[in-house]
Write a protein that holds these residues in place. Structure first.
Motif, PDB file in Angstrom:
ATOM      1  N   SER A  57      54.877  87.416 113.083  1.00 55.94           N
ATOM      2  CA  SER A  57      54.738  88.723 112.428  1.00 55.94           C
ATOM      3  C   SER A  57      56.071  89.458 112.422  1.00 55.94           C
ATOM      4  O   SER A  57      56.443  90.083 111.420  1.00 55.94           O
ATOM      5  N   ARG A  58      56.796  89.365 113.527  1.00 54.32           N
ATOM      6  CA  ARG A  58      58.125  89.995 113.604  1.00 54.32           C
ATOM      7  C   ARG A  58      59.087  89.345 112.610  1.00 54.32           C
ATOM      8  O   ARG A  58      59.920  90.025 111.998  1.00 54.32           O
ATOM      9  N   ILE A  59      58.972  88.041 112.442  1.00 53.35           N
ATOM     10  CA  ILE A  59      59.826  87.344 111.478  1.00 53.35           C
ATOM     11  C   ILE A  59      59.525  87.837 110.065  1.00 53.35           C
ATOM     12  O   ILE A  59      60.437  88.098 109.268  1.00 53.35           O
ATOM     13  N   MET A  60      58.245  87.997 109.735  1.00 50.89           N
ATOM     14  CA  MET A  60      57.879  88.515 108.413  1.00 50.89           C
ATOM     15  C   MET A  60      58.388  89.939 108.224  1.00 50.89           C
ATOM     16  O   MET A  60      58.799  90.320 107.124  1.00 50.89           O
ATOM     17  N   GLU A  61      58.362  90.730 109.282  1.00 53.38           N
ATOM     18  CA  GLU A  61      58.842  92.107 109.191  1.00 53.38           C
ATOM     19  C   GLU A  61      60.327  92.169 108.859  1.00 53.38           C
ATOM     20  O   GLU A  61      60.807  93.166 108.319  1.00 53.38           O
ATOM     21  N   ASN A  62      61.049  91.097 109.161  1.00 58.36           N
ATOM     22  CA  ASN A  62      62.479  91.027 108.862  1.00 58.36           C
ATOM     23  C   ASN A  62      62.772  90.235 107.593  1.00 58.36           C
ATOM     24  O   ASN A  62      63.927  89.872 107.342  1.00 58.36           O
ATOM     25  N   ASN A  63      61.750  89.978 106.802  1.00 62.84           N
ATOM     26  CA  ASN A  63      61.931  89.243 105.553  1.00 62.84           C
ATOM     27  C   ASN A  63      62.977  89.942 104.684  1.00 62.84           C
ATOM     28  O   ASN A  63      62.922  91.157 104.478  1.00 62.84           O
ATOM     29  N   GLU A  70      54.064  85.223 102.743  1.00 60.31           N
ATOM     30  CA  GLU A  70      53.230  84.047 102.992  1.00 60.31           C
ATOM     31  C   GLU A  70      54.095  82.818 103.256  1.00 60.31           C
ATOM     32  O   GLU A  70      53.847  82.053 104.204  1.00 60.31           O
ATOM     33  N   ILE A  71      55.109  82.620 102.427  1.00 63.22           N
ATOM     34  CA  ILE A  71      55.989  81.462 102.604  1.00 63.22           C
ATOM     35  C   ILE A  71      56.759  81.576 103.915  1.00 63.22           C
ATOM     36  O   ILE A  71      56.911  80.590 104.656  1.00 63.22           O
ATOM     37  N   VAL A  72      57.237  82.778 104.220  1.00 59.17           N
ATOM     38  CA  VAL A  72      57.953  82.998 105.479  1.00 59.17           C
ATOM     39  C   VAL A  72      57.041  82.685 106.662  1.00 59.17           C
ATOM     40  O   VAL A  72      57.458  82.041 107.635  1.00 59.17           O
ATOM     41  N   PHE A  73      55.786  83.122 106.569  1.00 58.72           N
ATOM     42  CA  PHE A  73      54.825  82.838 107.634  1.00 58.72           C
ATOM     43  C   PHE A  73      54.658  81.333 107.825  1.00 58.72           C
ATOM     44  O   PHE A  73      54.752  80.819 108.944  1.00 58.72           O
ATOM     45  N   LYS A  74      54.417  80.632 106.740  1.00 62.71           N
ATOM     46  CA  LYS A  74      54.132  79.202 106.838  1.00 62.71           C
ATOM     47  C   LYS A  74      55.350  78.406 107.307  1.00 62.71           C
ATOM     48  O   LYS A  74      55.216  77.458 108.096  1.00 62.71           O
ATOM     49  N   TYR A 160      50.285  89.496 101.746  1.00 61.91           N
ATOM     50  CA  TYR A 160      51.393  88.613 102.104  1.00 61.91           C
ATOM     51  C   TYR A 160      51.645  87.558 101.035  1.00 61.91           C
ATOM     52  O   TYR A 160      52.706  86.946 100.993  1.00 61.91           O
ATOM     53  N   GLU A 161      50.685  87.382 100.111  1.00 65.38           N
ATOM     54  CA  GLU A 161      50.888  86.425  99.026  1.00 65.38           C
ATOM     55  C   GLU A 161      51.863  86.926  97.962  1.00 65.38           C
ATOM     56  O   GLU A 161      52.548  86.118  97.321  1.00 65.38           O
ATOM     57  N   ASN A 162      51.915  88.245  97.734  1.00 71.40           N
ATOM     58  CA  ASN A 162      52.696  88.739  96.592  1.00 71.40           C
ATOM     59  C   ASN A 162      53.898  89.606  96.949  1.00 71.40           C
ATOM     60  O   ASN A 162      54.628  90.038  96.054  1.00 71.40           O
ATOM     61  N   MET A 163      54.140  89.866  98.231  1.00 66.86           N
ATOM     62  CA  MET A 163      55.263  90.717  98.610  1.00 66.86           C
ATOM     63  C   MET A 163      56.317  89.940  99.397  1.00 66.86           C
ATOM     64  O   MET A 163      56.002  89.012 100.139  1.00 66.86           O
ATOM     65  N   LYS A 164      57.570  90.365  99.230  1.00 65.92           N
ATOM     66  CA  LYS A 164      58.701  89.694  99.872  1.00 65.92           C
ATOM     67  C   LYS A 164      59.361  90.565 100.936  1.00 65.92           C
ATOM     68  O   LYS A 164      60.478  90.291 101.370  1.00 65.92           O
TER      69      LYS A 164
END
Length: 236
Positions: A57-63, A70-74, A160-164
């Protein structure tokens, strides 16, 4: 504070949790992580998985905006747990389909939310659900149902599917503006937290709906408006 935005606004962005829906976020997040991790506890122990979910989740927050959340999560999560997407994703999706709804007891409808949405759509506004996009769309749609506002034709529901990017990164708000095609001065952000009010840094008008989660930073511009959801009707 400004007195009115009548005839100035084309799009209204709404935070979900704490704004359209009353919710105990601390308990909701705790039980969400417990439930999601329990769904694959037969594969990965909960004590091991929950810290990894938080880390991702922290990694996604730093996208940085190059790929969807979604891609960052996976890309981050599955190598971290050393299991394939094909093995784990169906279990997660089953959790959202069968178990996520059990978290509803942490939430409570705001009766004024539905009447406000009906009013806004009747007036022809573009309405965006601008909620933190760290979960799949189904988790957001279910919470919209809990709020009693799931059946409106929203211009955009961020997930998370449509935002970067995600709140409070201003890139998140820039992406919304790009998708909906309205300039900042034609948009109003309605929310209860600092990460909602930071939209003002871009020139987006802001309306604060105070909640237990409201803690504005000194660096965040003072909201243009403040009140409950019913008060919103009087300024647009």
């Amino acid at each position: 504070m400004k007195k009115t935005l009548k005839d100035q606004i084309k799009a209204i962005l709404f935070d979900l949790d704490g704004t359209l829906l009353e919710i105990n976020l601390d308990l909701f997040i705790k039980d969400y992580l417990t439930g999601l991790s329990a769904s694959i506890a037969h594969i990965i122990p909960q004590k091991k998985l929950i810290p990894q979910l938080i880390k991702v989740s922290r990694i996604m927050e730093n996208n940085d905006g190059k790929e969807t959340n979604e891609i960052v999560f996976k890309k981050s999560f599955f190598p971290l747990i050393n299991y394939s997407q094909e093995e784990i994703e169906p279990i997660f999706m089953n959790y959202y389909e069968q178990e996520f709804s059990k978290l509803k007891h942490h939430a409570k409808k705001k009766p004024e939310a539905r009447s406000l949405m009906a009013y806004l759509f009747d007036k022809g506004y573009d309405v965006v659900i601008a909620t933190t996009p760290l979960l799949p769309k189904t988790a957001i749609e279910q919470r919209l149902e809990w709020a009693g506002v799931d059946d409106f034709p929203y211009k955009l529901i961020t997930s998370y599917e449509n935002m970067k990017a995600t709140k409070p990164n201003l890139l998140y708000y820039k992406q919304i503006l790009e998708i909906i095609g309205h300039p900042v001065e034609k948009c109003l952000m309605v929310g209860d937290e600092d990460k909602d009010m930071v939209a003002a840094h871009l020139g987006i008008h802001t309306f604060l709906v105070p909640s237990p989660e409201t803690k504005l930073k000194p660096s965040t511009p003072k909201p243009n408006f403040q009140g409950n959801l019913n008060d919103l009707k009087s300024i647009i």
